[in-house]
Design a protein around this motif. Structure first.
Motif, short mmCIF file in Angstrom:
data_model
loop_
_atom_site.label_atom_id
_atom_site.label_comp_id
_atom_site.label_asym_id
_atom_site.label_seq_id
_atom_site.Cartn_x
_atom_site.Cartn_y
_atom_site.Cartn_z
N GLY A 128 9.04 3.45 2.88
CA GLY A 128 8.76 2.57 4.00
C GLY A 128 7.46 2.97 4.65
N PRO A 129 7.01 2.20 5.67
CA PRO A 129 5.76 2.52 6.36
C PRO A 129 5.84 3.91 7.02
N PRO A 130 4.73 4.67 7.00
CA PRO A 130 3.43 4.35 6.42
C PRO A 130 3.27 4.80 4.97
N PHE A 131 4.34 5.36 4.41
CA PHE A 131 4.21 6.00 3.11
C PHE A 131 4.01 5.01 1.97
N SER A 177 2.18 2.20 2.06
CA SER A 177 0.75 1.86 2.02
C SER A 177 -0.09 3.05 1.59
N MET A 178 0.32 4.25 1.96
CA MET A 178 -0.40 5.46 1.54
C MET A 178 -0.32 5.62 0.02
N ALA A 179 0.86 5.35 -0.53
CA ALA A 179 1.01 5.45 -1.99
C ALA A 179 0.19 4.39 -2.69
N GLN A 180 0.18 3.18 -2.14
CA GLN A 180 -0.60 2.10 -2.75
C GLN A 180 -2.08 2.43 -2.72
N ALA A 181 -2.54 3.00 -1.61
CA ALA A 181 -3.95 3.38 -1.50
C ALA A 181 -4.32 4.45 -2.52
N ALA A 182 -3.32 5.23 -2.94
CA ALA A 182 -3.57 6.29 -3.92
C ALA A 182 -3.45 5.79 -5.35
N GLY A 183 -3.23 4.48 -5.52
CA GLY A 183 -3.22 3.90 -6.86
C GLY A 183 -1.87 3.60 -7.44
N LEU A 184 -0.80 3.83 -6.67
CA LEU A 184 0.53 3.51 -7.15
C LEU A 184 0.83 2.04 -6.87
N ALA A 185 1.82 1.48 -7.55
CA ALA A 185 2.10 0.05 -7.46
C ALA A 185 3.35 -0.21 -6.63
N CYS A 186 3.27 -1.19 -5.72
CA CYS A 186 4.44 -1.68 -4.99
C CYS A 186 5.05 -2.79 -5.84
N ILE A 187 6.18 -2.53 -6.48
CA ILE A 187 6.68 -3.45 -7.50
C ILE A 187 7.82 -4.35 -7.03
N ALA A 188 8.44 -4.03 -5.89
CA ALA A 188 9.53 -4.88 -5.40
C ALA A 188 9.83 -4.52 -3.96
N SER A 189 10.39 -5.48 -3.22
CA SER A 189 10.74 -5.28 -1.82
C SER A 189 12.21 -5.57 -1.62
N VAL A 190 12.90 -4.65 -0.93
CA VAL A 190 14.30 -4.88 -0.60
C VAL A 190 14.45 -6.15 0.23
N GLN A 191 13.53 -6.34 1.19
CA GLN A 191 13.63 -7.52 2.07
C GLN A 191 13.43 -8.83 1.31
N ASP A 192 12.58 -8.83 0.29
CA ASP A 192 12.38 -10.04 -0.50
C ASP A 192 13.65 -10.43 -1.25
N MET A 193 14.42 -9.45 -1.64
CA MET A 193 15.63 -9.72 -2.40
C MET A 193 16.85 -9.91 -1.51
N TYR A 194 16.88 -9.22 -0.38
CA TYR A 194 18.05 -9.25 0.50
C TYR A 194 17.59 -9.46 1.94
N ALA A 195 17.51 -10.71 2.33
CA ALA A 195 16.95 -11.06 3.64
C ALA A 195 17.77 -10.50 4.79
N ASP A 196 19.06 -10.26 4.59
CA ASP A 196 19.93 -9.77 5.66
C ASP A 196 19.99 -8.25 5.73
N PHE A 197 19.18 -7.56 4.94
CA PHE A 197 19.26 -6.10 4.92
C PHE A 197 19.01 -5.54 6.31
#
Length: 285
Positions: free
Chosen positions: A155-158, A160-180
């Motif tokens: 989760g934030p801020p980690f 975005s920090m990982a993405q800035a280091a070249g890792l990929a954000c491949i899925a979101s819990v919220q996109d799959m489960y809106a009531d999470f």
């Protein structure tokens, strides 16, 4: 002014606690950053803390362990907990996680249940991945960056920090489960005392202030040393109420049921005690 001090543990200081800390009427807080949910469990059992801020699913898992089995969520302090599956190259989607080593806090409780549900929904069998306990969000970030695993939930801020280091954000819990649901304040029922109630009153005042002034909230986050982007992400998750959502709790139970895990026989009232939230809100519905 409240004169007692409440002892709490959390992974990252939550927005409402940061805002409440600027309230001269608020109870004083002694807060420790914990490294894992097991550390939270042990502290609650030993009486070393009055409350923890954690995944609400932990209550389901903790109440199935050997021990007191009297854990309850007494408040929900964010609308949802933004969680992203972050993976090392060349992994690009959830299906690619088949055969991967996934870094988790605990294999059977907490946010990992949402991750396991995502894998199941993507057709990735539970025995097709390896779950490696690596601690809380900062610890998992550090382990992922060190190459000790292939992917994890951040989760934030980690994230975005990982993405800035070249890792990929491949899925979101919220996109799959809106009531999470967001994180909860968890206590032991026998220890649900005046200090916890006083803190919830302070958090409710903070929730109202965030609703009235996003700039006030932003300044509280910046004063705690977080960057502006994290402040905006936190403010966006300010809940409409501290009462744990029925939809969110139902989703946690449904995930356990779909995975064949213990705890699927729970209902809202075996997980939640909203009596102190009701008091903090003056009985408002």
């Amino acid at each position: 002014m409240e004169t007692e001090k409440i002892r709490v543990m959390w992974f990252v200081p939550p927005l409402l606690a940061l805002v409440a800390s600027q309230d001269p009427q608020a109870i004083a807080v002694h807060a420790d950053r914990n490294r894992s949910s097991d550390e939270q469990f042990d502290a609650l059992v030993a009486g070393g803390v009055d409350a923890v801020v954690t995944s609400m699913d932990n209550v389901i898992g903790w109440n199935r362990r050997a021990g007191p089995r009297d854990f309850r969520v007494v408040a929900q302090i964010e609308r949802t907990t933004p969680l992203t599956v972050v993976a090392r190259p060349p992994l690009r989607n959830v299906q690619d996680l088949r055969g991967a080593n996934l870094l988790v806090d605990a294999p059977d409780n907490g946010f990992v249940i949402a991750l396991r549900a995502m894998l199941c929904d993507a057709g990735v069998a539970s025995d097709a991945v390896r779950l490696t306990p690596a601690g809380g969000v900062k610890e998992r970030f550090d382990a992922l960056m060190a190459g000790q695993g292939d992917a994890t939930l951040l989760g934030p801020p980690f994230d975005s920090m990982a993405q800035a280091a070249g890792l990929a954000c491949i899925a979101s819990v919220q996109d799959m489960y809106a009531d999470f649901p967001g994180q909860g304040v968890v206590v032991r029922q026998g220890a649900a005392n005046a200090k916890v109630a006083a803190w919830l009153r302070a958090l409710e005042r903070a929730r109202q202030r965030v609703s009235e002034s996003a700039e006030l909230a932003r300044q509280a986050v910046l004063a705690a040393g977080f960057p502006g982007g994290v402040a905006e992400a936190m403010i966006a998750q300010n809940p409409g109420s501290l009462r744990p959502t029925t939809e969110g709790v139902a989703l946690l139970i449904a995930h356990r049921r779909s995975l064949g895990l213990v705890g699927a026989d729970n209902d809202y009232w075996t997980i939640v005690d909203d009596s102190m939230v009701e008091q903090s809100m003056g009985g408002q519905k």
